[in-house]
Write a protein that holds these residues in place. Structure first.
Motif, PDB file in Angstrom:
ATOM      1  N   UNK A  44       0.821  -1.231   0.000  1.00 22.09           N
ATOM      2  CA  UNK A  44       0.000   0.000   0.000  1.00 22.09           C
ATOM      3  C   UNK A  44       0.852   1.277   0.000  1.00 22.09           C
ATOM      4  N   UNK A  45       1.924   1.289   0.778  1.00 27.64           N
ATOM      5  CA  UNK A  45       2.806   2.467   0.805  1.00 27.64           C
ATOM      6  C   UNK A  45       3.471   2.670  -0.551  1.00 27.64           C
ATOM      7  N   UNK A  51       2.053   6.551  -7.095  1.00 28.47           N
ATOM      8  CA  UNK A  51       0.987   7.403  -7.645  1.00 28.47           C
ATOM      9  C   UNK A  51       1.347   8.878  -7.478  1.00 28.47           C
ATOM     10  N   UNK A  52       1.874   9.240  -6.317  1.00 24.67           N
ATOM     11  CA  UNK A  52       2.269  10.638  -6.086  1.00 24.67           C
ATOM     12  C   UNK A  52       3.383  11.051  -7.047  1.00 24.67           C
ATOM     13  N   UNK A  60      -5.027   7.636  -4.359  1.00 25.08           N
ATOM     14  CA  UNK A  60      -5.700   7.010  -5.500  1.00 25.08           C
ATOM     15  C   UNK A  60      -5.631   5.478  -5.464  1.00 25.08           C
ATOM     16  N   UNK A  61      -4.482   4.857  -5.185  1.00 29.32           N
ATOM     17  CA  UNK A  61      -4.438   3.394  -5.195  1.00 29.32           C
ATOM     18  C   UNK A  61      -5.319   2.730  -4.150  1.00 29.32           C
ATOM     19  N   UNK A  62      -5.715   3.458  -3.128  1.00 23.32           N
ATOM     20  CA  UNK A  62      -6.574   2.877  -2.102  1.00 23.32           C
ATOM     21  C   UNK A  62      -7.971   2.567  -2.644  1.00 23.32           C
ATOM     22  N   UNK A  72      -7.957   1.845 -10.088  1.00 25.53           N
ATOM     23  CA  UNK A  72      -6.877   2.831 -10.030  1.00 25.53           C
ATOM     24  C   UNK A  72      -5.632   2.317 -10.743  1.00 25.53           C
ATOM     25  N   UNK A  73      -5.321   1.064 -10.551  1.00 24.57           N
ATOM     26  CA  UNK A  73      -4.146   0.487 -11.208  1.00 24.57           C
ATOM     27  C   UNK A  73      -4.323   0.507 -12.717  1.00 24.57           C
TER      28      UNK A  73
END
Length: 127
Positions: A44-45, A51-52, A60-62, A72-73
């Motif tokens: 997740x990190x 993404x940033x 966004x990936x969450x 998102x992916x």
């Protein structure tokens, strides 16, 4: 009578190499082991940071947890293909996003690092 010799050095030039293909394959994690290990230990990190770095929202990936196919992916992969002019189809993006989620994020991270490398000009004068 004296002869005058003129020596002309070539000018510096930068040759931009662009390709319409991914710079690495989906399973080329050995090309960037630090990112691969980071993705493995804290996925997740890793996705939020990637993404940033791509200029998207940090969180966004969450959103991937809300769909059967990670939206998102898939959208990040499609956007990256469009940004860098990489050939491919949304069908392939969908398959990679669904079956190879960590590898897809690692590939996108490697692609950004490859395409955004700073240009260094080296000028060696010896006197």
């Amino acid at each position: 009578m004296s002869k005058k010799m003129v020596i002309q050095q070539p000018n510096h030039f930068v040759q931009a190499v662009t390709s319409n293909q991914w710079s690495s394959e989906i399973c080329d994690c050995t090309q960037d082991m630090s990112s691969c290990c980071f993705a493995f230990w804290c996925f997740p990190c890793f996705t939020c940071i990637t993404a940033r770095e791509a200029g998207e929202c940090l969180c966004l990936p969450l959103l991937d947890g809300f769909g059967y196919i990670p939206p998102a992916t898939m959208s990040m992969r499609v956007g990256m293909r469009q940004r860098y002019g990489i050939e491919g189809t949304m069908c392939n993006d969908c398959v990679y996003s669904f079956f190879c989620l960590p590898c897809t994020w690692c590939q996108m991270s490697r692609e950004m690092k490859t395409r955004l490398q700073p240009i260094t000009l080296i000028n060696a004068h010896t006197r």
